[in-house]
Design a protein around this motif. Structure first.
Motif, short mmCIF file in Angstrom:
data_model
loop_
_atom_site.label_atom_id
_atom_site.label_comp_id
_atom_site.label_asym_id
_atom_site.label_seq_id
_atom_site.Cartn_x
_atom_site.Cartn_y
_atom_site.Cartn_z
N ALA A 7 -20.04 -30.05 17.08
CA ALA A 7 -19.16 -28.89 17.22
C ALA A 7 -19.73 -27.78 16.33
O ALA A 7 -20.82 -27.91 15.80
CB ALA A 7 -17.72 -29.24 16.86
N TYR A 42 -13.72 -27.58 11.87
CA TYR A 42 -14.70 -26.86 12.69
C TYR A 42 -14.16 -25.47 13.02
O TYR A 42 -13.08 -25.08 12.57
CB TYR A 42 -14.95 -27.65 13.99
CG TYR A 42 -15.58 -28.99 13.78
CD1 TYR A 42 -16.93 -29.11 13.47
CD2 TYR A 42 -14.82 -30.17 13.91
CE1 TYR A 42 -17.51 -30.37 13.28
CE2 TYR A 42 -15.40 -31.42 13.73
CZ TYR A 42 -16.74 -31.51 13.41
OH TYR A 42 -17.32 -32.73 13.23
N LYS A 60 -9.95 -30.77 12.53
CA LYS A 60 -10.09 -31.97 13.35
C LYS A 60 -9.03 -32.99 12.97
O LYS A 60 -8.96 -33.42 11.81
CB LYS A 60 -11.49 -32.55 13.14
CG LYS A 60 -11.80 -33.83 13.89
CD LYS A 60 -12.01 -33.59 15.35
CE LYS A 60 -12.38 -34.90 16.06
NZ LYS A 60 -12.20 -34.77 17.51
N HIS A 99 -3.30 -30.68 25.06
CA HIS A 99 -4.41 -29.92 24.48
C HIS A 99 -5.72 -30.64 24.76
O HIS A 99 -5.75 -31.87 24.83
CB HIS A 99 -4.23 -29.78 22.97
CG HIS A 99 -3.04 -28.96 22.61
ND1 HIS A 99 -3.01 -27.60 22.74
CD2 HIS A 99 -1.82 -29.33 22.15
CE1 HIS A 99 -1.82 -27.16 22.35
NE2 HIS A 99 -1.08 -28.18 21.99
N SER A 149 -13.32 -23.52 16.54
CA SER A 149 -13.22 -23.67 17.99
C SER A 149 -13.63 -22.36 18.66
O SER A 149 -12.98 -21.33 18.47
CB SER A 149 -11.79 -24.03 18.39
OG SER A 149 -11.64 -23.89 19.79
N ARG A 150 -14.71 -22.44 19.45
CA ARG A 150 -15.15 -21.23 20.15
C ARG A 150 -14.19 -20.88 21.27
O ARG A 150 -13.98 -19.70 21.57
CB ARG A 150 -16.57 -21.45 20.71
CG ARG A 150 -17.62 -21.65 19.61
CD ARG A 150 -19.01 -21.86 20.18
NE ARG A 150 -19.04 -23.02 21.05
CZ ARG A 150 -20.06 -23.36 21.83
NH1 ARG A 150 -21.15 -22.60 21.83
NH2 ARG A 150 -20.01 -24.44 22.59
N SER A 151 -13.57 -21.89 21.89
CA SER A 151 -12.66 -21.58 23.00
C SER A 151 -11.35 -20.97 22.50
O SER A 151 -10.77 -20.10 23.14
CB SER A 151 -12.38 -22.84 23.83
OG SER A 151 -11.83 -23.86 23.01
N ARG A 152 -10.92 -21.40 21.32
CA ARG A 152 -9.66 -20.87 20.78
C ARG A 152 -9.91 -19.76 19.76
O ARG A 152 -8.97 -19.13 19.29
CB ARG A 152 -8.85 -22.00 20.15
CG ARG A 152 -8.22 -22.92 21.20
CD ARG A 152 -7.28 -23.95 20.58
NE ARG A 152 -7.97 -25.14 20.12
CZ ARG A 152 -7.92 -25.63 18.89
NH1 ARG A 152 -7.20 -25.02 17.96
NH2 ARG A 152 -8.59 -26.72 18.56
N TRP A 170 -10.51 -25.08 13.50
CA TRP A 170 -10.09 -26.28 14.21
C TRP A 170 -10.14 -27.44 13.20
O TRP A 170 -11.20 -27.96 12.93
CB TRP A 170 -11.01 -26.51 15.41
CG TRP A 170 -10.96 -27.86 16.05
CD1 TRP A 170 -9.94 -28.75 16.05
CD2 TRP A 170 -12.01 -28.48 16.81
NE1 TRP A 170 -10.28 -29.88 16.75
CE2 TRP A 170 -11.55 -29.74 17.22
CE3 TRP A 170 -13.31 -28.09 17.17
CZ2 TRP A 170 -12.33 -30.61 17.98
CZ3 TRP A 170 -14.08 -28.95 17.91
CH2 TRP A 170 -13.59 -30.20 18.33
N HIS A 174 -11.93 -36.26 22.67
CA HIS A 174 -10.61 -35.91 23.22
C HIS A 174 -10.27 -36.74 24.46
O HIS A 174 -9.13 -36.74 24.92
CB HIS A 174 -10.55 -34.42 23.55
CG HIS A 174 -11.32 -34.02 24.77
ND1 HIS A 174 -12.70 -33.95 24.80
CD2 HIS A 174 -10.91 -33.67 26.00
CE1 HIS A 174 -13.09 -33.57 26.01
NE2 HIS A 174 -12.04 -33.39 26.76
N HIS A 220 -8.48 -30.44 22.84
CA HIS A 220 -9.14 -30.86 21.62
C HIS A 220 -8.13 -30.87 20.47
O HIS A 220 -7.10 -30.22 20.53
CB HIS A 220 -10.30 -29.93 21.25
CG HIS A 220 -11.54 -30.20 22.03
ND1 HIS A 220 -11.84 -29.53 23.17
CD2 HIS A 220 -12.54 -31.09 21.84
CE1 HIS A 220 -12.99 -29.97 23.65
NE2 HIS A 220 -13.44 -30.91 22.87
#
Lengths: 137, 137
Positions: free
Chosen positions: B38, B56, B67, B134, B58-61, B65, B101, B136
């Motif tokens: 990630a 991490y 974990k 969700h 999160s590029r999408s959110r 992130w 996930h 992830h």
């Protein structure tokens, strides 16, 4: 399955990024040692599967990077794996010699210990002997 | 070394990309299993070192992130390593439960075998129980 069909199966599972690349982790197949991370293009994936020798894509040179072509430190593919999202590859390989251009077995030779970044592995071959000035090979 | 000095030491060794991110490979510290890959931001590296729990980005959110925050599948940092070029991190961790996930122990459960991409591991926990929708956590 033919080579073309095989290529199609894996390529369709891979989500290449906007630059047409995907990160690939190389792991020594028998010891589990993580050797390095580099990038692959569609063409380098196809060539790797066809030849059994790992071919990356060098972002700095903007060209295929046949690992070991210059240095002799070839990576022999044992198995290619694709992650859940298709955006990372795991290459199980047999590494001839050393993976790192510094002459170390793997690239992850600096570790945070007691708050400082320290070297935890020394070169096992002379990097000058590997490349004669090139930074990677 | 103080936490600030420690952060400076590692952050100055990391070459974050144009988006301010660096890829991070998570490896189970004792078995060598590669769990996932990630991305981390400067802030997520700093938080990870401060808390000992992997955070991490999160590029999408477009957000930190943490974990396991949603799923309970926390990664406990054992050691952070930086590669030769400073553009990839290796996190030696202890993974609570599963990293993926999909409910699998690791994300690399699809392998090229005999020219086909096949699943080589089944979920060990029900993904619905991890996230309630969700993708992830």
């Amino acid at each position: 399955m033919t080579q073309d069909a095989s290529d199609t199966a894996v390529l369709s599972a891979i989500r290449f990024d906007a630059n047409g690349l995907v990160p690939a982790i190389a792991q020594q197949h028998d010891t589990g040692e993580v050797l390095m991370m580099a990038w692959m293009s569609r063409e380098s994936v196809t060539e790797t599967l066809a030849t059994g020798r790992v071919c990356y894509f060098s972002r700095s040179r903007n060209a295929l990077w046949r690992k070991g072509e210059t240095s002799g430190q070839t990576q022999h593919l044992k198995e290619l794996r694709v992650d859940c999202d298709g955006d990372t590859l795991l290459l199980l390989v047999h590494q001839d010699g050393v993976a790192c251009h510094t002459g170390r077995r793997n690239c992850f030779f600096r570790a945070m210990r007691d708050g400082a970044l320290v070297e935890i592995a020394a070169p096992v071959v002379d990097p000058a002997a590997l490349y004669g000035g090139h930074s990677h090979g």
